[in-house]
Scaffold this motif. Structure first.
Motif, PDB file in Angstrom:
ATOM      1  N   ALA A   9       0.833  -1.208   0.000  1.00 12.90           N
ATOM      2  CA  ALA A   9       0.000   0.000   0.000  1.00 12.90           C
ATOM      3  C   ALA A   9       0.865   1.254   0.000  1.00 12.90           C
ATOM      4  CB  ALA A   9      -0.940  -0.003   1.211  1.00 12.90           C
ATOM      5  N   ILE A  10       1.971   1.230   0.727  1.00 11.48           N
ATOM      6  CA  ILE A  10       2.891   2.372   0.751  1.00 11.48           C
ATOM      7  C   ILE A  10       3.430   2.632  -0.652  1.00 11.48           C
ATOM      8  CG2 ILE A  10       5.165   3.158   1.551  1.00 11.48           C
ATOM      9  CD1 ILE A  10       4.567   1.589   4.201  1.00 11.48           C
ATOM     10  N   VAL A  11       3.885   1.584  -1.309  1.00 11.55           N
ATOM     11  CA  VAL A  11       4.453   1.739  -2.654  1.00 11.55           C
ATOM     12  C   VAL A  11       3.381   2.182  -3.640  1.00 11.55           C
ATOM     13  CG1 VAL A  11       5.689   0.599  -4.535  1.00 11.55           C
ATOM     14  CG2 VAL A  11       6.289   0.062  -2.159  1.00 11.55           C
ATOM     15  N   LEU A  12       2.221   1.529  -3.598  1.00 14.25           N
ATOM     16  CA  LEU A  12       1.127   1.909  -4.493  1.00 14.25           C
ATOM     17  C   LEU A  12       0.771   3.388  -4.338  1.00 14.25           C
ATOM     18  CD1 LEU A  12      -1.166  -1.224  -4.120  1.00 14.25           C
ATOM     19  CD2 LEU A  12      -0.130  -0.432  -6.266  1.00 14.25           C
ATOM     20  N   GLU A  13       0.644   3.853  -3.116  1.00 16.26           N
ATOM     21  CA  GLU A  13       0.293   5.253  -2.863  1.00 16.26           C
ATOM     22  C   GLU A  13       1.362   6.195  -3.422  1.00 16.26           C
ATOM     23  OE1 GLU A  13      -0.050   8.297   0.898  1.00 16.26           O
ATOM     24  OE2 GLU A  13      -0.672   6.214   1.230  1.00 16.26           O
ATOM     25  N   GLU A  14       2.616   5.868  -3.173  1.00 16.10           N
ATOM     26  CA  GLU A  14       3.713   6.737  -3.621  1.00 16.10           C
ATOM     27  C   GLU A  14       3.785   6.861  -5.138  1.00 16.10           C
ATOM     28  OE1 GLU A  14       6.105   8.662  -2.002  1.00 16.10           O
ATOM     29  OE2 GLU A  14       4.895   8.349  -0.212  1.00 16.10           O
ATOM     30  N   VAL A  15       3.374   5.817  -5.853  1.00 16.34           N
ATOM     31  CA  VAL A  15       3.443   5.859  -7.325  1.00 16.34           C
ATOM     32  C   VAL A  15       2.135   6.331  -7.958  1.00 16.34           C
ATOM     33  CG1 VAL A  15       5.231   4.089  -7.392  1.00 16.34           C
ATOM     34  CG2 VAL A  15       2.835   3.415  -7.677  1.00 16.34           C
ATOM     35  N   GLY A  16       1.125   6.642  -7.140  1.00 16.11           N
ATOM     36  CA  GLY A  16      -0.131   7.158  -7.666  1.00 16.11           C
ATOM     37  C   GLY A  16      -1.130   6.085  -8.051  1.00 16.11           C
ATOM     38  N   SER A  17      -1.022   4.920  -7.438  1.00 20.06           N
ATOM     39  CA  SER A  17      -1.960   3.842  -7.724  1.00 20.06           C
ATOM     40  C   SER A  17      -2.620   3.390  -6.424  1.00 20.06           C
ATOM     41  CB  SER A  17      -1.235   2.677  -8.420  1.00 20.06           C
ATOM     42  OG  SER A  17      -2.163   1.761  -8.957  1.00 20.06           O
ATOM     43  N   ALA A  18      -3.347   2.291  -6.492  1.00 16.16           N
ATOM     44  CA  ALA A  18      -4.045   1.763  -5.328  1.00 16.16           C
ATOM     45  C   ALA A  18      -4.423   0.309  -5.603  1.00 16.16           C
ATOM     46  CB  ALA A  18      -5.304   2.581  -5.048  1.00 16.16           C
ATOM     47  N   PHE A  19      -4.854  -0.391  -4.579  1.00 19.45           N
ATOM     48  CA  PHE A  19      -5.238  -1.795  -4.740  1.00 19.45           C
ATOM     49  C   PHE A  19      -6.311  -1.978  -5.814  1.00 19.45           C
ATOM     50  CE2 PHE A  19      -3.355  -2.222  -0.438  1.00 19.45           C
ATOM     51  CZ  PHE A  19      -2.426  -3.208  -0.743  1.00 19.45           C
ATOM     52  N   GLU A  20      -7.190  -1.012  -5.972  1.00 20.82           N
ATOM     53  CA  GLU A  20      -8.249  -1.144  -6.978  1.00 20.82           C
ATOM     54  C   GLU A  20      -7.702  -1.154  -8.404  1.00 20.82           C
ATOM     55  OE1 GLU A  20     -10.768   2.573  -7.573  1.00 20.82           O
ATOM     56  OE2 GLU A  20      -9.558   3.133  -5.808  1.00 20.82           O
ATOM     57  N   TYR A  21      -6.455  -0.712  -8.585  1.00 20.79           N
ATOM     58  CA  TYR A  21      -5.848  -0.668  -9.918  1.00 20.79           C
ATOM     59  C   TYR A  21      -4.828  -1.782 -10.165  1.00 20.79           C
ATOM     60  CZ  TYR A  21      -7.933   3.963  -9.768  1.00 20.79           C
ATOM     61  OH  TYR A  21      -8.814   5.011  -9.649  1.00 20.79           O
ATOM     62  N   VAL A  22      -4.695  -2.689  -9.216  1.00 18.49           N
ATOM     63  CA  VAL A  22      -3.774  -3.815  -9.406  1.00 18.49           C
ATOM     64  C   VAL A  22      -4.358  -4.743 -10.464  1.00 18.49           C
ATOM     65  CG1 VAL A  22      -2.740  -5.847  -8.308  1.00 18.49           C
ATOM     66  CG2 VAL A  22      -2.826  -3.658  -7.083  1.00 18.49           C
ATOM     67  N   VAL A  23      -3.545  -5.096 -11.446  1.00 19.85           N
ATOM     68  CA  VAL A  23      -4.017  -5.980 -12.516  1.00 19.85           C
ATOM     69  C   VAL A  23      -3.500  -7.403 -12.353  1.00 19.85           C
ATOM     70  CG1 VAL A  23      -4.387  -4.144 -14.182  1.00 19.85           C
ATOM     71  CG2 VAL A  23      -2.174  -5.264 -14.089  1.00 19.85           C
ATOM     72  N   GLN A  24      -2.374  -7.564 -11.657  1.00 18.89           N
ATOM     73  CA  GLN A  24      -1.810  -8.898 -11.486  1.00 18.89           C
ATOM     74  C   GLN A  24      -0.921  -8.916 -10.256  1.00 18.89           C
ATOM     75  OE1 GLN A  24       1.549 -10.314 -11.958  1.00 18.89           O
ATOM     76  NE2 GLN A  24       0.757 -12.370 -11.733  1.00 18.89           N
ATOM     77  N   SER A  25      -0.931 -10.040  -9.565  1.00 21.33           N
ATOM     78  CA  SER A  25      -0.024 -10.204  -8.428  1.00 21.33           C
ATOM     79  C   SER A  25       0.441 -11.648  -8.347  1.00 21.33           C
ATOM     80  CB  SER A  25      -0.698  -9.787  -7.115  1.00 21.33           C
ATOM     81  OG  SER A  25      -1.708 -10.703  -6.771  1.00 21.33           O
ATOM     82  N   ARG A  26       1.530 -11.818  -7.631  1.00 21.17           N
ATOM     83  CA  ARG A  26       2.027 -13.155  -7.320  1.00 21.17           C
ATOM     84  C   ARG A  26       2.245 -13.223  -5.823  1.00 21.17           C
ATOM     85  NH1 ARG A  26       6.946 -13.779 -11.464  1.00 21.17           N
ATOM     86  NH2 ARG A  26       7.392 -11.801 -10.431  1.00 21.17           N
ATOM     87  N   VAL A  27       1.756 -14.303  -5.236  1.00 17.85           N
ATOM     88  CA  VAL A  27       1.892 -14.541  -3.811  1.00 17.85           C
ATOM     89  C   VAL A  27       2.828 -15.729  -3.637  1.00 17.85           C
ATOM     90  CG1 VAL A  27       0.675 -15.192  -1.690  1.00 17.85           C
ATOM     91  CG2 VAL A  27      -0.444 -13.682  -3.359  1.00 17.85           C
TER      92      VAL A  27
END
Length: 130
Positions: free
Chosen positions: A59-77
């Motif tokens: 969330a910290i990184v997303l916020e700093e780059v101007g994005s958010a969880f709602e804009y995540v298109v892909q992830s790997r866990v």
């Protein structure tokens, strides 16, 4: 153009990498570990606690780059014990609005620093944030 980003508020890297790379309106976020940003110490608690910390770091990184969880298109866990799959999923899903982004979950034998959970992401940066 590729913009390599280092986020001061995020946990400091334990290996040689940038927190994120921006290419156009996409951002590729390095896998986050359950590291506490204020102390840069690894949180080695339960899978639930570690997953929350990982998602908070993302969330910290997303916020700093101007994005958010709602804009995540892909992830790997990445998790070290698939027996905790449901536990990790419950925490992970709680950070996203529906519908969820695409995702891959990978069981691994180990992660850096002794962590049990790591998540990386690709997200869109909406025009209003560019």
């Amino acid at each position: 153009m590729i913009e390599k980003l280092f986020i001061d508020r995020a946990p400091q890297p334990i290996a040689p990498f940038s927190h994120a790379c921006r290419v156009g309106d996409l951002v590729f976020i390095t896998g986050q570990m359950p590291t506490v940003p204020e102390t840069n110490e690894m949180l080695l608690g339960t899978f639930t606690e570690q997953t929350h910390r990982v998602m908070q770091n993302l969330a910290i990184v997303l916020e700093e780059v101007g994005s958010a969880f709602e804009y995540v298109v892909q992830s790997r866990v990445f998790i070290t014990n698939m027996g905790h799959f449901d536990e990790v999923n419950k925490v992970y899903a709680s950070y996203f609005p529906q519908p969820l982004p695409t995702r891959t979950c990978i069981g691994v034998t180990g992660l850096a620093g002794g962590a049990d959970v790591e998540v990386d992401m690709i997200a869109w940066i909406p025009p209003s944030q560019q």
